[in-house]
Design an enzyme around this catalytic site. Structure first.
Site, PDB file in Angstrom:
ATOM      1  N   ASN A   1      45.869  27.910  34.003  1.00 21.67           N
ATOM      2  CA  ASN A   1      46.130  26.448  33.364  1.00 21.67           C
ATOM      3  C   ASN A   1      45.050  25.749  32.880  1.00 21.67           C
ATOM      4  OD1 ASN A   1      45.146  24.643  35.594  1.00 21.67           O
ATOM      5  ND2 ASN A   1      47.172  25.587  36.548  1.00 21.67           N
TER       6      ASN A   1
ATOM      7  N   ALA B   1      44.662  20.100  43.176  1.00 20.50           N
ATOM      8  CA  ALA B   1      44.427  21.235  42.252  1.00 20.50           C
ATOM      9  C   ALA B   1      45.602  21.263  41.512  1.00 20.50           C
ATOM     10  CB  ALA B   1      44.469  22.403  43.459  1.00 20.50           C
TER      11      ALA B   1
ATOM     12  N   ILE C   1      51.440  24.018  48.307  1.00 18.80           N
ATOM     13  CA  ILE C   1      50.791  23.767  49.388  1.00 18.80           C
ATOM     14  C   ILE C   1      50.587  22.537  49.660  1.00 18.80           C
ATOM     15  CG2 ILE C   1      48.006  23.879  49.588  1.00 18.80           C
ATOM     16  CD1 ILE C   1      47.751  26.034  47.468  1.00 18.80           C
TER      17      ILE C   1
ATOM     18  N   PHE D   1      48.722  14.957  43.228  1.00 15.58           N
ATOM     19  CA  PHE D   1      48.807  14.301  41.874  1.00 15.58           C
ATOM     20  C   PHE D   1      49.951  14.855  41.200  1.00 15.58           C
ATOM     21  CE2 PHE D   1      44.809  12.579  40.478  1.00 15.58           C
ATOM     22  CZ  PHE D   1      43.987  12.601  41.819  1.00 15.58           C
TER      23      PHE D   1
ATOM     24  N   LYS E   1      58.569  13.541  42.572  1.00 12.96           N
ATOM     25  CA  LYS E   1      57.511  14.563  43.459  1.00 12.96           C
ATOM     26  C   LYS E   1      57.158  13.922  44.768  1.00 12.96           C
ATOM     27  CE  LYS E   1      55.971  16.983  39.685  1.00 12.96           C
ATOM     28  NZ  LYS E   1      54.716  17.096  38.653  1.00 12.96           N
TER      29      LYS E   1
HETATM   30  N1  CTP Z   1      50.848  21.740  44.366  1.00 11.16           N
HETATM   31  C1  CTP Z   1      50.605  22.451  45.201  1.00 11.16           C
HETATM   32  N2  CTP Z   1      50.858  23.793  45.214  1.00 11.16           N
HETATM   33  C2  CTP Z   1      51.686  24.206  44.413  1.00 11.16           C
HETATM   34  C3  CTP Z   1      52.315  23.422  43.280  1.00 11.16           C
HETATM   35  C4  CTP Z   1      51.784  22.088  43.168  1.00 11.16           C
HETATM   36  O1  CTP Z   1      49.911  21.994  46.190  1.00 11.16           O
HETATM   37  N3  CTP Z   1      52.006  25.423  44.437  1.00 11.16           N
HETATM   38  C5  CTP Z   1      50.486  20.177  44.439  1.00 11.16           C
HETATM   39  C6  CTP Z   1      49.397  19.766  43.365  1.00 11.16           C
HETATM   40  O2  CTP Z   1      48.219  20.034  43.808  1.00 11.16           O
HETATM   41  C7  CTP Z   1      49.672  18.174  42.947  1.00 11.16           C
HETATM   42  C8  CTP Z   1      51.412  18.338  43.247  1.00 11.16           C
HETATM   43  O3  CTP Z   1      51.673  19.385  44.021  1.00 11.16           O
HETATM   44  O4  CTP Z   1      49.101  17.617  43.931  1.00 11.16           O
HETATM   45  C9  CTP Z   1      52.104  18.183  41.985  1.00 11.16           C
HETATM   46  O5  CTP Z   1      51.679  19.339  41.121  1.00 11.16           O
HETATM   47  P1  CTP Z   1      52.264  19.362  39.645  1.00 11.16           P
HETATM   48  O6  CTP Z   1      51.682  20.455  38.946  1.00 11.16           O
HETATM   49  O7  CTP Z   1      52.220  18.040  38.929  1.00 11.16           O
HETATM   50  O8  CTP Z   1      53.869  19.555  39.802  1.00 11.16           O
HETATM   51  P2  CTP Z   1      54.675  20.891  40.443  1.00 11.16           P
HETATM   52  O9  CTP Z   1      55.081  20.782  41.969  1.00 11.16           O
HETATM   53  O10 CTP Z   1      53.933  22.132  40.067  1.00 11.16           O
HETATM   54  O11 CTP Z   1      56.069  20.583  39.494  1.00 11.16           O
HETATM   55  P3  CTP Z   1      56.179  20.775  37.991  1.00 11.16           P
HETATM   56  O12 CTP Z   1      55.281  21.793  37.619  1.00 11.16           O
HETATM   57  O13 CTP Z   1      57.587  21.157  37.876  1.00 11.16           O
HETATM   58  O14 CTP Z   1      55.797  19.387  37.424  1.00 11.16           O
END
Ligand code: CTP
Length: 408
Positions: free
Chosen positions: A212, A276, A309, A327, A341
């Site tokens: 991304n 992240a 994570i 975040f 979230k």
């Molecule tokens: N995060 C994480 N591990 C993942 C996905 C997300 O630790 N596999 C954490 C990110 O570091 C961030 C938070 O979860 O602190 C939210 O991430 P975000 O990308 O905004 O959302 P997602 O949980 O991935 O959900 P969506 O893509 O549906 O918005």
């Protein structure tokens, strides 16, 4: 003795409020601080070296090349000696000099060479303070990491009313008391943090991957800000090109699985900040060799979800950090989705990011976040450099960490 063993270097600037420095010196000395002073050329127009010396019991430093004092301490030595440096009053002209990194006299040279926090205490006419040039300088200096007390609103020496009045010696005293209180706790409790940052890459074959737009800048700046507060920080970073100061332990990873594995190795910590942009999916299988285009069929590539994570950290009963923050990157219903979230991932804080705009968020030096805590309280941080936002976030997290209910 609140300030026992604390060494404070006060630079006396040139302004009518300079005489108040004497009150601050008296207060700090009474509470056990060791004080050294630099009296600037324009400061001398308002207070005498004799009056300062009478209170501190030591000579004022005045010139960059002072033969008499050079043997005692030089400009580098002065900044190394101090635990904190205060410029009081800080004039508009002095702010401008610091913005451009001038080293033209003892005061500016000591500041440029300093490896300690520098507290600026502005005092000037309201028009001078509100002038675009001064406000721009303020932004730059905050970005450089200078600390500020005031200015306050009130009647000024010139008779006008407004923002620009110097904070009182008591206000500065309490700022310093709070500052050293936090520093002591961070040190005594040996506070540790982990920060995840950057994108992750999920490889299909040796050269193709899913990832991304994240640059990793916000998480990197948060690690820097936590380190500056004295917190032992480990940065677990996906592919990025930042140069990290050696105080911060860096663990470079590529995939989400590697990030999770480094997180497990880094726990326990007192604070975890997940900044992240973890890729949500990974191909079930990574091909050893490059997939040939004519054989590549997307329907045949199977994906599975990566482990979350942040959720792993906050639901980890055995070694859950006292504070877990995440975040939230959203393009619509930013607050609503972020609150979901926060709840689903059991966080103490979530920093909501609108990633639909080009001038903030992903791949920009700027950001704008809403800080949401688990009680649902929302605080907006207006658009600013990611470094400045990181400083604010780090302060919020530290304040929460040293909140009595959390620390004991
Ligand atoms: N995060 C994480 N591990 C993942 C996905 C997300 O630790 N596999 C954490 C990110 O570091 C961030 C938070 O979860 O602190 C939210 O991430 P975000 O990308 O905004 O959302 P997602 O949980 O991935 O959900 P969506 O893509 O549906 O918005």
């Amino acid at each position: 003795m609140t300030f026992k063993n604390k060494k404070i270097l006060i630079i006396v600037g040139g302004g009518i409020a300079a005489y108040k420095t004497l009150d601050l010196i008296r207060l700090l000395k009474k509470n056990g601080a060791e004080i050294k002073t630099i009296l600037t050329k324009s400061g001398k127009e308002f207070v005498t070296s004799l009056s300062i010396t009478t209170l501190t019991g030591t000579k004022t430093f005045e010139n960059l090349f002072d033969k008499e004092l050079e043997e005692e301490i030089d400009h580098i030595g002065l900044s190394r000696w101090a635990d904190i440096i205060i410029v009081m009053p800080t004039t508009a002209n002095f702010m401008s000099k610091l913005t451009s990194g001038k080293a033209e006299d003892l005061a500016t040279t000591v500041i440029l060479a300093a490896d300690k926090d520098i507290l600026l205490v502005p005092a000037m006419n309201v028009r001078m303070w509100l002038h675009k040039a001064t406000q721009k300088n303020l932004e730059v200096l905050q970005d450089y990491g200078y600390l500020f007390v005031g200015p306050e609103k009130g009647e000024m020496a010139c008779g006008e009313f407004g923002e620009g009045k110097m904070s009182s010696p008591r206000q500065i005293f309490f700022f310093l008391k709070n500052y050293f209180h936090k520093k002591n706790i961070v040190k005594d409790k040996n506070l540790k943090a982990l920060v995840t940052t950057g994108p992750t890459r999920e490889y299909l074959d040796p050269i193709r991957y899913i990832s991304n737009e994240s640059s990793g800048k916000q998480g990197y700046e948060i690690a820097l800000a936590l380190d500056k507060l004295g917190i032992k920080t480990t940065l677990i970073a996906g592919p990025s090109t930042f140069v990290v100061p050696k105080n911060i332990k860096v663990k470079k990873i590529t995939s989400a699985d590697e990030m999770l594995s480094e997180v497990k190795k880094t726990l326990p910590v007192d604070l975890a900040v997940c900044a992240a942009a973890v890729a949500d999916f990974k191909p079930i299988q990574k091909n050893k060799n490059k997939l040939k285009k004519d054989k590549l069929n997307f329907e045949s590539i199977n994906f599975i979800k990566n482990n979350d994570i942040l959720e792993f950290i906050s639901k980890n009963n055995k070694s859950r950090p006292r504070i877990v923050a995440g975040f939230s990157a959203e393009t619509h219903d930013v607050l609503g989705n972020s609150i979901k979230k926060l709840k689903n991932k059991h966080c103490d804080f979530i920093f909501a990011n609108d990633v639909s705009k080009k001038d903030i968020g992903f791949n920009s030096d700027f950001n704008k976040v809403s800080v949401i805590d688990k009680t649902g309280k929302i605080k907006s941080i207006k658009k600013n450099k990611k470094s400045l936002i990181a400083n604010i976030i780090a302060q919020i997290l530290l304040d929460k960490l040293i909140d009595d209910r959390n620390i004991n």
